[in-house]
Write an enzyme that holds these catalytic residues in place. Structure first.
Site, short mmCIF file in Angstrom:
data_model
loop_
_atom_site.label_atom_id
_atom_site.label_comp_id
_atom_site.label_asym_id
_atom_site.label_seq_id
_atom_site.Cartn_x
_atom_site.Cartn_y
_atom_site.Cartn_z
N HIS A 281 -58.79 -78.82 -80.96
CA HIS A 281 -58.30 -79.53 -79.77
C HIS A 281 -58.89 -80.93 -79.66
CE1 HIS A 281 -61.88 -78.73 -77.20
NE2 HIS A 281 -61.92 -77.55 -77.75
N ASP A 293 -67.45 -80.13 -80.11
CA ASP A 293 -66.40 -79.47 -79.33
C ASP A 293 -65.38 -80.46 -78.84
OD1 ASP A 293 -64.95 -77.66 -77.87
OD2 ASP A 293 -66.44 -77.38 -76.29
N GLU A 327 -57.38 -78.21 -74.18
CA GLU A 327 -57.95 -76.86 -74.28
C GLU A 327 -58.98 -76.62 -73.18
OE1 GLU A 327 -60.82 -73.69 -75.49
OE2 GLU A 327 -61.26 -75.79 -75.12
N GLU A 328 -59.76 -77.66 -72.88
CA GLU A 328 -60.95 -77.45 -72.03
C GLU A 328 -60.62 -77.04 -70.61
OE1 GLU A 328 -63.72 -77.00 -73.06
OE2 GLU A 328 -64.13 -78.19 -74.85
N ASP A 355 -62.76 -74.22 -83.68
CA ASP A 355 -63.24 -74.66 -82.36
C ASP A 355 -64.56 -73.99 -82.03
OD1 ASP A 355 -63.47 -75.76 -79.84
OD2 ASP A 355 -62.04 -74.39 -78.91
N HIS A 425 -70.57 -78.85 -74.25
CA HIS A 425 -70.19 -79.43 -72.95
C HIS A 425 -71.29 -80.29 -72.33
CE1 HIS A 425 -67.06 -75.95 -72.19
NE2 HIS A 425 -66.85 -76.60 -73.31
#
Lengths: 468, 468
Positions: A281, A293, A327-328, A355, A425
Site C-alpha cells: 500500500h 509500512d 490501507e491504513e 505489508d 506507525h
C-alpha cells in the site's frame, strides 16, 4: 517393472531434473539481479526522503501516486494506469501536547499522538482524572460510576513471549481501535492508549480507531502515549489516585477526496486472462516517512515486475503490480480494486502482498487451497539456499483480502517480525531503519514465488492421487 | 508382528512421546523466560554504555573482566574464576587523518582508521601516489616497477550476491590481513584497504592485520578507508593517475600484558567430568562499543547458565560459560583455555560459541561427527515454533576452535547475517544497533541446544543401524 514403465520413469525423472535445474538457475538469477542491480532501495529512498509520510488524502499521497506511476512507465510494462478511488482525509494538525499532573501544579510532559480518525480535544485541551485499565472488558466491571468524567488509560502491553509479534499486536490492538467507543459509553471524556510497541521508548505510535455507530455527540478524543510515557503514567497513578492527565490535539476529519490505486502490468503471453497480483500500500501514516509500512512493500512489488523483465522471463500469465491507496484508515483502495475486477469479470488466480516491513524475509503465509499450498511446499528446496523457510497457512494481506473467492490463492510475505513494532506507525519508521539487502532479499523471494506460480499455474483442485 | 515386539514398540513410542512433550515444555519455558525475564540486554547495556570498546590490554577490557566476573558470581554458580592469559596491547592513539590530493593543493578529507597491529606513519604523516588493485595476486603482475614508493589501495568490494555475508567477508579479508605484508615486498610505502562493509557509508572498519615474517624494517602502515571514501578515491584515480593520498596515524604496539578469560560453571549432577562450554569473546575493537562483536555473544552465553537455573533445570553434565579474551587480535584466550584444559585432562564434549552478532537467530552450524549432527537434526521440530531452521555442517567459532579433537561436538550460533557487516569493527557497532528481542531469542536458542545435549548426551560414535 516392465520395460515401458522403466523408460517412462527414466524420462519423467530426467524431465523433473531438468525442470528443477532450470528453476534453480532462474531463482538464482532473480536473487543475483535483486542484490546487485535491484531498484527497490533507490525507489524507497525517493518515496521516503523526497516525498515522506503519505497519509490518504494528503498532498504527499498524490506525489507518491504520480512518482510511482512515472517509475512504472519507465519500466516498459505493457500497461500502466491509475484507478480512481474516494478516500477519507484526516489531518493531524499541530503537534499534540500532553502532561501528567501527579499533584496540583506539577507537569510531567509525555509524548502522545492523536489516533487516526480521532476528534480534537476542546481548543484549550482536556484535563481530567485518569483511570487505568488493562482491557475493554474491565470497563464493564468498573461501570459509569468509576469512569464518568475521566480519561480512560488503556495500558495492556504487547505480550513479549509470542515469537510472532503480529500475534502480540493482534492481542492488544482492540484497545486502540475500540477503546474510545467503549469508554465513551460509560461517560469517559477521553482515552489514552499505550502504544503498540514491544520496546520501551519515547515514540508514540498512531493507528486507526473507530467510533463505530456511536452517535457523534458522544465521540471523545483518543491518543496514543509512548511506552515510556505509559509506564510513567501508571506509576504516577499508583502514587496518587487523583493524578490528572492533560492533552490537546487539533486533528480534523474532512470530506472524502479522490485518490488512486497505481497499477501496472505485464500481459501474459499464453494465459492473459489469468491475473496474478503483487502489491503493497502506497499510503502510510503521517508521523514517519512510512519506509517499513509500507514503502518497502510498494518498492518490492514494483521490483518484482522489473526483476522478471531484467532476468529475461516472459510471463505466461498477466502479472499485475497494484499499489493500493488507503490501507491504513479505510482499505478503500483494496475494496475498489476488487470491485472493479468483479465488474470486469477479471479472473484473479494469485495475489501476493508485502505489508510486514522490509526486514529479512523468512517466507510466506498462505490463504489458499490445499492443492495450491502443496505446490508451494514442493518448491521449498528451491528457496532453501536463500534461507526462506517459513511456508504456513495463515493470513495474506489486507489490501488483497477483498479479492478472496474459492479459486484464488493468496499469500503474504513474512519478514522477520522482531523489529517491526519498534517502528510501526511511529516517527522513527524512516528510511535509515531499512537495510538495503534485507529489502532486496524480500523482492527476490516475492519474484521467485510469482515466477513459479506463473510457470506452473495455480492448482485450484486437489491433485489427483497416483496409485502405488 | 508378535505380541512382545508389539508391546515393546508401544512402550517405546509412549516414551518417545513423553520425552518430546517434556522437551517441548522445557524449550517453551526457556524461551518465555528469555523474552520476559532475560538479563542479556541489561548486561549488554552495561558492557556497551558503561564500559565501552574493550580492546585487549586496555583498561576497559579489565573493567569488563571485573564486571562479568561479578555478575557471574551473583548468579550463584558452583564456581567462578579468572584464567590468566598474556595478551598483545596495541593502542590506536589520536584519531587518524587522511585526504585525497587529486591535484596539487586540493584536499578531500576521507574517513580512515589504522588496522589493528599496524605501525604508525611517520610523525608528519605519509603522502604518496596511489595505485589501486583488486587483489593480492594483482601485485605480482604490476611488480616493483609500478608499486615501489606508492601507497597500494586494495579496493575489491564484498560480493553482494552471496546470501551468507560471512562468505563475502571471507572472500575479501585477505586484503586487510595480508595486504600490507604483500605490498611491502614490492616496495610500497603504505596500504589503504576498502572497509569490509556491504553498505556504502562513511564508517571505516578496522580489524587485525599481520606482517607475518616480514623483517621489521620493511613494515609499512596500513589503514582502512570507508566504502564511500574508497569509491571516491577510485574515481579520483581514474580522473588523475597521479592522485596522491595522505594519511597520518600514531598507533603503537606495546609489550604483552596479563589479562583473563572469565569462567563460571554449573557442575554436572551425574557426569561432572563431561564438560560443555558456551562462550563468546569479551574483547572487542576500540572504535565502537563492541555490542554486536561480541558483547552480544558474551551476554547470551552468561544468560544460558542463568536461564537453565531460572527454569529449574539441573544439568547432568558440567556447563561452563567462558568469556574469552583477545579473539580479535591474537586468539590468546581461546588457545590458553584449550591448553589448560589439556593439561588438566579435562574432557570437553560440546562447545558452542556466539560470535556472529546479536541479530535474529536462524540456527546453528556444526563441526561435529555425523552421529552428533544427526542428534541435532532429530531436534529440529522442537526449534520450529521459534523459527530456528538452519542446521548445517560448517564452522563453529574461533575461540572454541583450539578445543577441537575427535570427540568434541562444536557449534556456532547463526543469526541473520544481512546487517552484520554494517557494524563489524566500526564506530557504529553500538548498543542501539542491537534489538532486545533478537538478542534474547539467540540466548534462548543457545540454552535450548545446551539443554538438549545435556539431557541426551553427545553421541560421538555413529548410531547403530536398526535392521528393517
Amino acid at each position: 517393472m516392465n520395460k515401458f514403465l522403466g523408460v517412462l520413469l527414466l524420462l519423467s525423472s530426467f524431465s523433473l531434473f531438468s525442470q528443477s535445474s532450470d528453476d534453480e538457475i532462474q531463482v538464482k538469477n532473480i536473487y543475483n539481479t535483486a542484490l546487485t542491480n535491484g531498484h527497490s532501495y533507490q525507489w524507497l529512498d525517493h518515496l521516503s526522503n523526497e516525498i515522506g509520510g503519505r497519509l490518504s488524502g494528503s498532498l504527499n499521497a498524490e506525489k507518491a501516486v504520480k512518482y510511482t506511476k512515472e517509475q512504472l512507465e519507465e519500466l516498459g510494462l505493457d500497461k500502466v494506469w491509475l484507478q480512481p478511488v474516494m478516500v477519507p482525509k484526516w489531518v493531524r494538525g499541530p503537534k499534540e501536547v500532553a502532561y501528567i499532573e501527579a499533584e496540583p501544579g506539577s507537569k510531567n510532559e509525555v509524548p502522545i499522538c492523536a489516533l487516526g480518525g480521532s476528534i480534537a480535544t476542546p481548543k484549550e485541551g482536556l484535563k481530567a482524572k485518569v483511570i487505568e485499565v488493562q482491557s475493554l472488558q474491565q470497563l464493564d466491571s468498573l461501570g459509569e460510576e468509576q469512569i464518568k468524567g475521566k480519561i480512560v488509560f488503556y495500558n495492556r502491553p504487547m505480550q513479549a513471549d509470542l515469537i510472532n509479534t503480529f500475534r502480540a499486536y493482534g492481542g492488544c490492538v482492540d484497545q486502540r481501535s475500540a477503546g474510545a467507543r467503549e469508554a465513551a459509553k460509560y461517560g469517559a471524556v477521553g482515552v489514552i492508549v499505550r502504544s503498540m510497541n514491544l520496546r520501551l521508548d519515547d515514540y508514540p505510535h498512531t493507528g486507526t480507531m473507530s467510533y463505530g455507530d456511536l452517535p457523534k455527540r458522544k465521540w471523545i478524543p483518543a491518543a496514543a502515549i509512548s511506552t515510556n510515557g505509559a509506564e510513567l503514567l501508571s506509576k504516577m497513578i499508583k502514587w496518587n489516585l487523583d493524578t490528572k492527565f492533560y492533552f490537546k490535539q487539533q486533528c480534523e476529519q474532512y470530506k472524502d477526496v479522490e485518490s488512486h490505486n497505481v497499477i501496472g502490468q505485464i500481459t501474459g503471453s499464453e494465459f492473459p486472462n489469468e491475473i496474478m497480483v503483487v502489491g503493497g500500500h502506497l499510503d502510510s501514516w503521517d508521523l514517519g516517512d512510512g519506509s517499513h509500512d509500507d514503502g518497502a512493500g510498494v518498492v518490492q512489488s514494483m521490483d518484482v515486475l522489473r526483476l522478471l523483465k531484467e532476468t529475461g522471463y516472459k510471463p505466461k500469465r498477466t502479472i499485475r503490480v497494484v499499489l493500493f491507496m488507503n490501507e491504513e484508515n479505510g482499505l478503500r483502495g483494496g475494496r475498489k480494486y476488487a470491485e472493479v475486477a468483479k465488474q470486469k469479470g477479471e479472473r484473479h488466480v494469485f495475489a501476493l502482498e508485502s505489508d510486514s516491513g522490509g526486514f529479512s524475509p523468512r517466507g510466506f503465509s498462505f490463504d489458499a487451497s490445499d492443492a495450491a499450498f502443496n505446490q508451494v511446499l514442493a518448491w521449498k528446496p528451491l528457496f532453501k539456499p536463500y534461507l526462506i523457510h517459513y511456508f504456513e497457512k495463515g493470513g495474506s494481506g489486507a489490501d488483497i483480502g477483498p479479492l478472496k473467492n474459492n479459486e484464488i490463492a493468496m499469500a503474504g510475505l513474512r519478514p522477520d517480525s522482531q523489529r517491526y513494532f519498534d517502528y510501526h506507525h511511529a516517527a522513527n519508521d524512516t528510511f535509515d531503519a531499512v537495510n538495503k539487502r534485507e529489502l532486496e532479499l524480500g523482492a527476490a523471494a516475492m519474484t521467485s514465488l510469482i515466477y513459479l506460480f506463473d510457470k506452473y499455474g495455480v492448482k485450484t483442485q486437489p491433485q489427483p492421487k497416483i496409485k502405488g
